[in-house]
Each structure stands twice: as C-alpha cells, then as structure tokens.
Scaffold this active site. Structure first.
Site, PDB file in Angstrom:
ATOM      1  N   SER A  63      -3.532   9.229  19.252  1.00 52.01           N
ATOM      2  CA  SER A  63      -3.639  10.650  18.916  1.00 52.01           C
ATOM      3  C   SER A  63      -3.328  10.986  17.455  1.00 52.01           C
ATOM      4  CB  SER A  63      -2.737  11.470  19.839  1.00 52.01           C
ATOM      5  OG  SER A  63      -3.278  11.460  21.128  1.00 52.01           O
ATOM      6  N   LYS A  66      -6.167  12.545  15.743  1.00 53.95           N
ATOM      7  CA  LYS A  66      -6.504  13.970  15.950  1.00 53.95           C
ATOM      8  C   LYS A  66      -6.252  14.811  14.694  1.00 53.95           C
ATOM      9  CE  LYS A  66      -5.730  13.699  20.936  1.00 53.95           C
ATOM     10  NZ  LYS A  66      -4.726  13.751  22.009  1.00 53.95           N
ATOM     11  N   TYR A 190     -14.485  10.542  21.066  1.00 52.74           N
ATOM     12  CA  TYR A 190     -13.039  10.679  21.306  1.00 52.74           C
ATOM     13  C   TYR A 190     -12.383   9.313  21.592  1.00 52.74           C
ATOM     14  CZ  TYR A 190      -8.622  11.896  23.449  1.00 52.74           C
ATOM     15  OH  TYR A 190      -7.283  11.954  23.745  1.00 52.74           O
ATOM     16  N   TYR A 242       3.062  17.700  21.899  1.00 56.37           N
ATOM     17  CA  TYR A 242       2.845  18.257  23.242  1.00 56.37           C
ATOM     18  C   TYR A 242       4.095  18.990  23.733  1.00 56.37           C
ATOM     19  CZ  TYR A 242      -0.201  14.384  22.202  1.00 56.37           C
ATOM     20  OH  TYR A 242      -1.019  13.518  21.547  1.00 56.37           O
ATOM     21  N   VAL A 260       0.123   7.627  21.718  1.00 52.37           N
ATOM     22  CA  VAL A 260       0.661   6.749  22.764  1.00 52.37           C
ATOM     23  C   VAL A 260       0.608   5.256  22.396  1.00 52.37           C
ATOM     24  CG1 VAL A 260       0.338   8.364  24.686  1.00 52.37           C
ATOM     25  CG2 VAL A 260      -1.488   6.737  24.113  1.00 52.37           C
TER      26      VAL A 260
HETATM   27  N1  GLN Z   1      -6.280   8.128  23.983  1.00 54.47           N
HETATM   28  C1  GLN Z   1      -5.135   8.768  24.556  1.00 54.47           C
HETATM   29  C2  GLN Z   1      -5.568   9.591  25.740  1.00 54.47           C
HETATM   30  O1  GLN Z   1      -6.586  10.171  25.677  1.00 54.47           O
HETATM   31  C3  GLN Z   1      -4.479   9.609  23.518  1.00 54.47           C
HETATM   32  C4  GLN Z   1      -3.220  10.266  24.001  1.00 54.47           C
HETATM   33  C5  GLN Z   1      -2.109  10.231  23.014  1.00 54.47           C
HETATM   34  O2  GLN Z   1      -2.041   9.419  22.100  1.00 54.47           O
HETATM   35  N2  GLN Z   1      -1.148  11.091  23.237  1.00 54.47           N
HETATM   36  O3  GLN Z   1      -4.934   9.678  26.735  1.00 54.47           O
END
Ligand code: GLN
Length: 307
Positions: A63, A66, A190, A242, A260
């Site tokens: 993420s 993003k 994505y 989050y 993650v």
């Molecule tokens: N690729 C992960 C997902 O879509 C990204 C989530 C993350 O890094 N928080 O679940």
C-alpha cells in the site's frame, strides 16, 4: 545531526522488537518473507540516503504504492478525483466493505483499497492497464533514481488469485458508477502496483519530494505542485494507517503510509523522508518493529509536524 549514527542507533533501540508481529499471510508469498528482517533509511535534503540494517533489500511495497499513485491520479484528473473518492479517515480496516454500501460505493479515501482502485482507474483514463502500470513504475524509478525498480510477478499473481475481497470491493465501487474502466482491468493495475518491490533506500529517496513541498531538494526538479504535496501529506496523516491512523499520529506525529509487506514510508516536512521495513504486522496491518523504529527516531530527533 549525525544521520548515519541516528539510523544505526534507532535500529538498535528497536532490536528487542525484531521478529515481533505476524507477516501478512493472506498473500501466501508474503508469508514466506523472513520476519526477522529490519531496515531503516533516512533521505536527507541533499539527496543522501542514510541506511542501517536490511535497508537495501527489496520488499513488497504493497500500500505504499497508493501514495505515489494518488499523486499521478491528481496529475491526470485534478480535483475531479474527489467526485469518486472521499478525503475522510475510514476508521475501518484497509479492505473493509461495510462503509461502501452506506456511502453508495464512494470509498472514504484514496489510501484504503477501494479508494486506491478508483485512483488506478483515474490513472488508466482512456488508456490501457499496462500503460497505467508502466506510468506508476516509471514514476517510482525516476523518483528513486533507480531504473531497476520492478514488479514481483509472483506477488501480483498471488494477490490476484487470492483477491476475492478486493474483487468484491472493486465490483461494489463499479456498481455505483465510480469506476469507468472494466473492473478486472482496474484490478490488474491495483494488484501490480501493490506487487512492486523496492528497498527502504529507494522508497525514502522516492518520498523525499513530499518533505519539500513537491520539489526534489537535491535536483531542484518540481515533481508536483506544492499544494498537492501538502494535501497528499494531509491524507497520509489522517488516513495512511486505516483504523490505526490516530494511534500512528499520536505515537509518531508525522504523515506516513503503511503497507502489509511491512514497509512504512514517513515524511518529515522540511527535513527528509524516512522508510522503515520489518515484515511482522500489528492487527491493523502496520509493521510492528517498523512503528517502534519510527517512534524511537522521533524521540531522538524531535521531528514532528506538531512541534
Ligand atoms: N495488496 C494489499 C491488499 O490489497 C494491500 C493492503 C495493504 O498494504 N494494506 O490487500
């Protein structure tokens, strides 16, 4: 301040947390990464990157992508992006679907999964998924000054194969007219952006412009307009972790984004960019030892947007 000593000291301050937390297991390839890895990199105003630990080892940026994708989407469509995605913290996990029904398929912000899919759609525009992925990759190569940055195809495939929840989110958003391209194509962008592999050194260098009002302080190049850089930082501070964003702001006090894969990219305005990595996560998907490293760094330096 001796920044080389700083990163080494911070790494040893957080040593007792090495291996703590659980690596993401819902993406099977990520579960295989050595949980004992720990790295830290600080990119300073002159472009020098100070590193300690496993800072040169590429990991799945997940993420963290993003943030950079958001910048590109705003470059493409400007404020029109906000017709399809909001700017409010979600207070929910990154892959939560509950708010989407109540809020008519408009994701709360661009840093949760559903919002990042809207961002991917905006980057695609009338083009193809491959072109959008290439644009994201080129942006990261340019920012990190490293042409070797690439996608780990096995991670992208693993995500796509197990991506039932992300698919549900994307179809839900699309059902309400908030995606303009076919869902599977948006998802392919994505999944691939999440599967980009980079090291702490590359990520800290890539994020440096966000600490200097959109301008790369070492080359003088304007990466983005200053108001955009500030707004991206504002979203990182309020939404970057989050349902853990309040806790992160309280403990660390800097705009940041977690992934993650265990990476956290943090921006110290006017000072530099910091990237930490350690694969063990807390319940909200933020690197546990990574957050401790940042906390120790802030304790030692006083870097905070709240000073
Ligand atoms: N690729 C992960 C997902 O879509 C990204 C989530 C993350 O890094 N928080 O679940």
């Amino acid at each position: 301040m001796d920044l080389q000593k700083l990163v080494e000291d911070v790494l040893s301050d957080a040593e007792v947390y090495r291996g703590h937390g659980d690596p993401a297991s819902y993406i099977p390839v990520l579960a295989k990464v050595d949980p004992k890895k720990m790295g830290i990199a600080v990119a300073a105003k002159d472009g020098t990157v100070y590193c300690a630990g496993d800072a040169d080892e590429p990991f799945s940026i997940q993420s963290l992508s993003k943030v950079f994708a958001l910048n590109l989407a705003l470059d493409h469509v400007g404020a029109a992006l906000w017709n399809y995605v909001g700017k409010e913290p979600s207070g929910s996990p990154f892959n939560s679907i509950v708010q989407l029904e109540a809020e008519k398929g408009k994701p709360r912000n661009p840093l949760i999964n559903a919002g990042a899919m809207v961002v991917c759609d905006s980057i695609m525009g009338d083009g193809t998924a491959d072109e959008a992925v290439e644009e994201i990759l080129s942006f990261l190569r340019e920012l990190s000054q490293d042409s070797t940055v690439s996608i780990a195809q096995n991670v992208a495939e693993s995500e796509s194969q197990g991506g039932f929840l992300n698919r549900s989110l994307a179809y839900f958003v699309s059902a309400f007219g908030n995606l303009t391209n076919p869902v599977e194509e948006v998802l392919s962008v994505y999944f691939r952006q999440c599967a980009i592999a980079m090291s702490c050194r590359q990520l800290a260098r890539a994020g440096l412009y966000l600490a200097f009002d959109g301008k790369d302080p070492a080359t003088g190049e304007e990466v983005t307009i200053s108001s955009r850089a500030r707004r991206i930082n504002a979203l990182m501070l309020t939404c970057g972790h989050y349902d853990n964003s309040g806790e992160f702001a309280y403990r660390i006090g800097l705009p940041g984004k977690s992934g993650v894969g265990g990476g956290i990219l943090t921006v110290a305005p006017g000072v530099g960019a910091i990237c930490v990595w350690s694969p063990g996560l807390n319940a909200a998907g933020t690197s546990l030892a990574g957050a401790v490293m940042l906390e120790k760094l802030v304790e030692r330096t006083g870097w905070s947007v709240f000073v």
